[in-house]
Scaffold this active site. Structure first.
Site, mmCIF file in Angstrom:
data_model
loop_
_atom_site.group_PDB
_atom_site.id
_atom_site.type_symbol
_atom_site.label_atom_id
_atom_site.label_comp_id
_atom_site.label_asym_id
_atom_site.label_seq_id
_atom_site.Cartn_x
_atom_site.Cartn_y
_atom_site.Cartn_z
ATOM 1 N N ARG A 149 0.860 -1.182 0.000
ATOM 2 C CA ARG A 149 0.000 0.000 0.000
ATOM 3 C C ARG A 149 0.895 1.230 0.000
ATOM 4 O O ARG A 149 1.652 1.463 0.937
ATOM 5 C CB ARG A 149 -0.881 -0.009 1.249
ATOM 6 C CG ARG A 149 -1.786 1.206 1.418
ATOM 7 C CD ARG A 149 -2.510 1.077 2.761
ATOM 8 N NE ARG A 149 -3.456 2.151 3.023
ATOM 9 C CZ ARG A 149 -3.161 3.294 3.638
ATOM 10 N NH1 ARG A 149 -1.915 3.527 4.044
ATOM 11 N NH2 ARG A 149 -4.084 4.200 3.860
ATOM 12 N N LEU A 150 0.840 1.994 -1.097
ATOM 13 C CA LEU A 150 1.658 3.204 -1.204
ATOM 14 C C LEU A 150 0.894 4.352 -0.551
ATOM 15 O O LEU A 150 0.024 4.984 -1.157
ATOM 16 C CB LEU A 150 1.974 3.511 -2.671
ATOM 17 C CG LEU A 150 2.698 2.403 -3.452
ATOM 18 C CD1 LEU A 150 3.044 2.903 -4.859
ATOM 19 C CD2 LEU A 150 3.955 1.935 -2.739
ATOM 20 N N ASP A 151 1.226 4.599 0.709
ATOM 21 C CA ASP A 151 0.509 5.576 1.521
ATOM 22 C C ASP A 151 0.747 7.003 1.016
ATOM 23 O O ASP A 151 1.884 7.389 0.736
ATOM 24 C CB ASP A 151 0.979 5.446 2.971
ATOM 25 C CG ASP A 151 0.341 6.468 3.882
ATOM 26 O OD1 ASP A 151 -0.894 6.430 4.008
ATOM 27 O OD2 ASP A 151 1.066 7.298 4.448
ATOM 28 N N ALA A 152 -0.348 7.764 0.903
ATOM 29 C CA ALA A 152 -0.279 9.201 0.563
ATOM 30 C C ALA A 152 0.558 9.476 -0.686
ATOM 31 O O ALA A 152 1.197 10.519 -0.808
ATOM 32 C CB ALA A 152 0.281 9.990 1.752
ATOM 33 N N ILE A 153 0.529 8.560 -1.629
ATOM 34 C CA ILE A 153 1.418 8.616 -2.800
ATOM 35 C C ILE A 153 1.179 9.847 -3.676
ATOM 36 O O ILE A 153 2.111 10.366 -4.308
ATOM 37 C CB ILE A 153 1.280 7.314 -3.641
ATOM 38 C CG1 ILE A 153 2.310 7.257 -4.770
ATOM 39 C CG2 ILE A 153 -0.121 7.136 -4.171
ATOM 40 C CD1 ILE A 153 3.707 7.010 -4.334
#
Length: 576
Positions: free
Chosen positions: A234-238
């Site tokens: 999960r690429l957080d705040a990408i």
């Protein structure tokens, strides 16, 4: 083995990101570093493939969502999962389990460590032997009290030049904000005054992706996670990753190119992995992260939670219907990740362009009556707007203007999850939602953090005892949701990529059709969104179908379907 074509594709992405900043020689160096990372990994790992199916479903949790004083939390969770969840979920999304200084794990101090009280990397590896594991790459920022930032202040590696600093002339007038605190923090460092960039909080300092070493570091982190069993990222705040002066500093071209590069790299690894972008944004911007089938494998279906909850609270499918009718079908192996609740709250930005101002204001007023707190973001001219509603799904759906006493709270809750579970894509259920958990007001009083109302942690003995008894709220909600997941797992028409067609039954009823990839199974999903009995004329072919729910369907005059308040039915042409 990496071919010339593979290397050319990698190089093309690196050029797109760095060509205007770096020399050819520098880009050669970073290209070679990435190639070596891939080759070394593939030497040690045999090819492993995995595929999604109607059995694919996620539970979203913290590593200590359930805890005991006797054991490290990951071991406790594994035991609980094996007993209560493994028959209904095949994937665990552990929210950040790294050492952290704030924001419930999202201010990471060291990506290469597991928080000691939770367990260790081998605990993660052990869980991955029987379930898919999804983990966060908190890629936009890092802790102000972390390993990298301490090194940054000393000009030491790793950390040197890792953080974004700008000067006083840097134009931030158009920057799109997800929070309302001051964006820049003045510091005197290296014999000059600079400003640190802080998108999310004063403790979360944005990383500087203009420095390719930061990108290489995250590629290494990804490899490290794979080595310990993580296969979904999960690429957080990408969306906020890349900054350019005078721009909105969100969804910039370089951000998309970095995701393409990471997708490219994961495609070349022997162990198949999945990339998910977390972009709590308006619909069009969110959908853009599929790219041309070359960016995210999955994207969060961010517009679904607010529209779904609105439809039940106002007993009106109009907005939900219009949205789902226009939502594009996904391509093979690209998926929507469907959810109603997460560790944060109900995102409001995804309603932009979908709910008008009057409708949105009425929605927020109703949520406030139901106990919601609100987190705000700053827009131009110092105006603040609601960014998210901080409330559990149970409290959000508990009462409505049409049902002020909450007579149908259970029916609303179950049917909202039935829609989410049957919708095109992969269902993800937040751990606390499995038990109909209410707002954690006690935690909020202690911390003052709005998001903490939705982050209750269960004592193992407490939740185990509640699930043993048949008449507890937790047991009732758990059994209802498990039943929905159990039915889903047996239906080919609920494959994440099975086609979805909208059906219009008027504003009090919401419905759609799912058709299996082999065209052999059709399921008609119909939900009464109102607290009154509804009657609707339906296609005579539907009358011969069987209801996958246990209840018998009621037909009037061989042409009208009768639905009880908030009833959901799943009609299928094949029974399993």
């Amino acid at each position: 083995m990496l071919t010339q074509k593979d290397q050319k594709n990698l190089r093309s992405k690196l050029d797109n990101i760095y060509k205007i900043f770096l020399s050819k020689k520098d880009i050669d160096y970073f290209e070679n570093e990435i190639v070596q990372i891939i080759r070394q990994f593939n030497k040690k790992n045999l090819k492993k493939k995995k595929s999604i199916s109607e059995k694919t479903s996620l539970v979203i949790c913290y590593a200590d969502s359930v805890y005991s004083e006797r054991k490290k939390s990951i071991k406790v969770f594994k035991s609980f999962y094996q007993k209560k969840f493994k028959n209904y979920f095949n994937t665990i999304h552990f929210l950040p389990f790294y050492p952290s200084s704030s924001d419930s794990g999202f201010a990471v101090k060291d990506h290469y460590k597991v928080e000691n009280k939770l367990g260790n990397w081998f605990d993660i590896k052990n869980i991955s032997k029987s379930s898919n594991v999804m983990a966060d790459m908190v890629i936009n920022h890092s802790s102000a009290r972390g390993f990298w930032f301490k090194n940054f202040l000393k000009k030491k590696e790793p950390g040197k030049d890792y953080f974004l600093t700008v000067d006083s002339k840097y134009n931030t007038s158009k920057v799109v904000r997800p929070r309302d605190h001051k964006l820049l923090k003045k510091i005197n460092i290296f014999k000059k005054s600079d400003y640190l960039w802080r998108t999310f909080s004063p403790d979360q300092i944005d990383l500087n992706f203009r420095n390719p070493s930061v990108l290489i570091e995250f590629i290494k982190i990804m490899i490290h996670l794979i080595n310990y069993g993580v296969t979904i990222f999960r690429l957080d705040a990408i969306a906020y990753l890349w900054k350019e002066k005078g721009t909105k500093c969100i969804n910039l071209k370089q951000t998309h190119e970095i995701i393409k590069l990471l997708r490219n790299i994961t495609n070349l690894l022997n162990v198949q992995t999945t990339i998910i972008t977390e972009t709590n944004l308006p619909e069009k911007e969110n959908l853009s992260y599929f790219g041309k089938n070359d960016e995210a494998n999955w994207i969060y279906n961010f517009s679904l939670p607010p529209l779904l909850i609105h439809a039940f609270l106002f007993e009106n499918s109009s907005f939900l219907n219009k949205w789902s009718k226009n939502l594009p079908n996904t391509k093979n192996e690209n998926c929507y990740l469907n959810f109603i609740a997460s560790h944060d709250g109900i995102g409001i930005r995804p309603t932009e362009g979908l709910l008008n101002e009057k409708t949105l204001n009425n929605f927020l007023k109703r949520l406030k009556k139901n106990g919601s707190k609100f987190s705000y973001r700053k827009v131009q001219n110092k105006v603040k707007k609601v960014y998210e509603a901080n409330i559990t799904v149970f409290d959000a759906l508990k009462k409505s203007d049409y049902d002020p006493q909450g007579e149908f709270y259970l029916e609303r809750y179950v049917s909202s999850h039935a829609i989410m579970i049957s919708f095109e894509g992969i269902p993800a259920i937040y751990f606390n939602s499995m038990f109909g958990t209410s707002n954690d007001e006690a935690k909020f009083i202690i911390t003052g953090n709005n998001r903490d109302v939705n982050r209750y942690k269960w004592n193992l003995k407490n939740i185990t005892n509640k699930l043993k008894a048949n008449n507890t709220k937790q047991s009732i909600f758990y059994n209802k949701l498990c039943n929905l997941l159990s039915i889903r797992r047996k239906q080919k028409a609920f494959h994440p990529n099975a086609s979805r067609l909208n059906l219009d039954f008027g504003k009090k009823i919401y419905g759609f059709k799912r058709i299996s990839k082999d065209k052999k199974q059709t399921i008609i999903c119909i939900t009464n969104l109102s607290s009154k009995i509804q009657k609707t004329k339906i296609d005579k072919n539907y009358l011969e179908m069987k209801n996958l729910m246990s209840s018998k369907i009621i037909i009037e005059n061989k042409q009208f379907l009768i639905l009880k308040p908030f009833e959901t039915i799943w009609l299928t042409n094949t029974q399993k």
